[in-house]
Design an enzyme around this catalytic site. Structure first.
Site, PDB file in Angstrom:
ATOM      1  CG  ASP A 216      -5.748 -61.334  34.960  1.00 34.55           C
ATOM      2  OD1 ASP A 216      -5.764 -61.159  33.915  1.00 34.55           O
ATOM      3  OD2 ASP A 216      -4.461 -62.072  35.639  1.00 34.55           O
TER       4      ASP A 216
ATOM      5  CG  HIS B  30      -5.695 -61.127  29.327  1.00 36.95           C
ATOM      6  ND1 HIS B  30      -5.604 -61.768  29.799  1.00 36.95           N
ATOM      7  CD2 HIS B  30      -5.638 -60.078  29.884  1.00 36.95           C
ATOM      8  CE1 HIS B  30      -5.469 -61.904  31.067  1.00 36.95           C
ATOM      9  NE2 HIS B  30      -5.090 -60.966  30.390  1.00 36.95           N
TER      10      HIS B  30
ATOM     11  CD  GLU C 235      -1.386 -61.125  30.232  1.00 34.26           C
ATOM     12  OE1 GLU C 235      -0.289 -61.113  30.478  1.00 34.26           O
ATOM     13  OE2 GLU C 235      -1.971 -61.905  30.572  1.00 34.26           O
ATOM     14  CD  GLU C 236      -3.461 -64.283  32.689  1.00 36.57           C
ATOM     15  OE1 GLU C 236      -2.203 -64.423  32.743  1.00 36.57           O
ATOM     16  OE2 GLU C 236      -4.028 -63.746  33.120  1.00 36.57           O
TER      17      GLU C 236
ATOM     18  CG  ASP D 110      -3.777 -57.520  32.344  1.00 37.58           C
ATOM     19  OD1 ASP D 110      -5.058 -58.445  32.975  1.00 37.58           O
ATOM     20  OD2 ASP D 110      -3.735 -58.199  31.655  1.00 37.58           O
TER      21      ASP D 110
ATOM     22  CG  HIS E  85      -3.317 -66.419  37.914  1.00 40.70           C
ATOM     23  ND1 HIS E  85      -1.802 -66.004  37.647  1.00 40.70           N
ATOM     24  CD2 HIS E  85      -3.927 -65.099  36.962  1.00 40.70           C
ATOM     25  CE1 HIS E  85      -1.961 -64.735  36.606  1.00 40.70           C
ATOM     26  NE2 HIS E  85      -2.971 -64.052  36.207  1.00 40.70           N
TER      27      HIS E  85
ATOM     28  CG  ASP F 260      -5.326 -65.612  27.949  1.00 40.95           C
ATOM     29  OD1 ASP F 260      -5.843 -64.469  27.965  1.00 40.95           O
ATOM     30  OD2 ASP F 260      -3.978 -66.204  28.096  1.00 40.95           O
TER      31      ASP F 260
END
Ligand SMILES: [Zn+2]
Length: 407
Positions: free
Chosen positions: A138, A77, A172-173, A195, A377, A79
């Site tokens: 990520d 992903h 995805e997040e 991921d 994150h 995003d």
């Protein structure tokens, strides 16, 4: 192009998704990156490169074998998480990391005292942030690894492999990455999300998940004259929560231990609402937990009168293990591919859900493999270039091993 350069180019795009948005993708800026990525795939010579209006990208690396080989896929992903800014990321390479503190900026240090996992990467080249944003490894590291692996296979036609499909998705997040993923168009027998976290991680078990909303009806009476008449919903809410096993909560569980999590209470004398999530890897135990919730409702109603407590409970997602177990070769291949790349597989249960779990239940068995990012994150996120190279090798090995899979 080297994998690090490819990845750093990706980090220059702000692709943060947004929870409250109802559009697909959730933010228009994700499409800017998607377009760039699509053009890169075309430039690199991939076939059937397609991007739909929702930002889902699919492409093909044609087979180099004439044998009948399963078509497999790799997914990542693009995003980035909502927890930290994804704008103006200034990625920097720390060459030959020596195990000391890394100065991210004047005021911020990434230290092995706080993050001991840094020490596992001594001697490697680490990509870090300037401390003001996340890095976005990520999951842009996953994208870079997949694209790099496809380029490697393109340049090495002597490596026999079947048709490989790659897929890149937004959102995805915010838990929506799989929602619009076109499993049929993707056309794979199985796939892998790239991921996961640090070197060797391999995940194919996640929680079974349900949400429950418990509503309690009280009766508000002047407290001075309430004897025998008041029903205090706030107090009943506390009583309800006490009936659940007090040591089966997120704060006291790990590994394969499930839990009941009280997300929040909204309460007055007149009425109260308790919001729960219920999690367990084991399907039977999961069902028992839901039964436990129902029994608590029943007991409360027996005590305080029918209709005092009502509950709405619904399943949210299931453990992909159910779909992987009958196809365990999907895991065996990764283990072999990792071993050939001199990577020790670390199988761990996920204490959450993944896009791959949703895809598995849409008919595409889809375990999760490490992409290399650590401290996801946030501004301390980093990725090792050597780990990314290992992930790329694992993709190449899986592709090659799948061609021998029917032998
Ligand atoms: Zn991710």
């Amino acid at each position: 192009m080297e994998i690090a350069e490819r990845f750093i180019n990706y980090t220059k795009f702000d692709t943060q998704s947004a929870d409250e948005s109802e559009t697909v993708p959730s933010t228009a800026k994700q499409l800017v990156f998607a377009k760039y990525l699509k053009e890169e795939l075309e430039r690199e010579g991939l076939k059937e490169v397609e991007m739909d209006e929702k930002g889902y990208i699919y492409a093909t690396l044609p087979a180099t074998t004439t044998k009948k080989v399963p078509t497999i896929g790799f997914i990542a992903h693009y995003d980035t998480a909502l927890d930290a800014s994804g704008a103006n990321i200034k990625a920097r390479i720390v060459k030959n990391y020596d195990g000391s503190d890394i100065q991210l900026n004047e005021n911020m240090v990434s230290s092995p005292k706080q993050f001991p996992e840094l020490l596992k990467h001594k001697g490697e080249d680490l990509i870090v942030t300037d401390g003001t944003t996340l890095l976005g490894a990520d999951d842009k590291a996953g994208i870079a690894e997949i694209v790099q692996a496809m380029c490697y296979l393109r340049d090495h036609p002597e490596v026999e492999h079947g048709k490989i499909r790659i897929g890149f998705n937004p959102d995805e997040e915010i838990g929506r990455g799989a929602h619009h993923f076109d499993v049929e168009k993707f056309g794979c027998e199985w796939a892998y999300t790239m991921d996961g976290g640090d070197l060797g991680q391999l995940e194919y078990e996640n929680f079974n998940a349900a949400g429950a909303k418990v509503h309690i009806k009280g009766l508000s009476v002047h407290p001075g004259y309430a004897k025998g008449r008041m029903v205090n919903a706030s107090r009943l809410a506390i009583e309800f929560n006490r009936m659940l096993p007090q040591d089966e909560i997120p704060e006291t569980t790990e590994g394969y231990e499930g839990f009941y999590h009280l997300l929040g209470i909204d309460s007055r004398c007149e009425e109260a609402t308790l919001n729960y999530i219920i999690r367990d890897h084991d399907r039977d135990k999961f069902e028992k937990r839901k039964k436990m919730m129902e029994n608590c409702v029943k007991t409360m109603n027996e005590k305080y009168g029918e209709g005092t407590v009502e509950m709405k409970m619904n399943d949210q997602y299931y453990n992909m293990k159910e779909k992987i177990d009958p196809n365990i070769h999907v895991i065996d291949l990764v283990v072999k591919a990792m071993q050939e790349a001199e990577v020790t597989p670390l199988v761990q249960p996920i204490r959450g859900g993944t896009d791959g779990a949703q895809l598995s239940f849409k008919g595409l068995p889809c375990p999760n493999i490490f992409a290399g990012g650590v401290n996801f994150h946030g501004p301390y996120e980093f990725v090792s270039i050597q780990v990314m190279e290992k992930a790329m090798q694992v993709i190449v090995n899986i592709s090659r091993l799948t061609a021998g899979y029917n032998d």
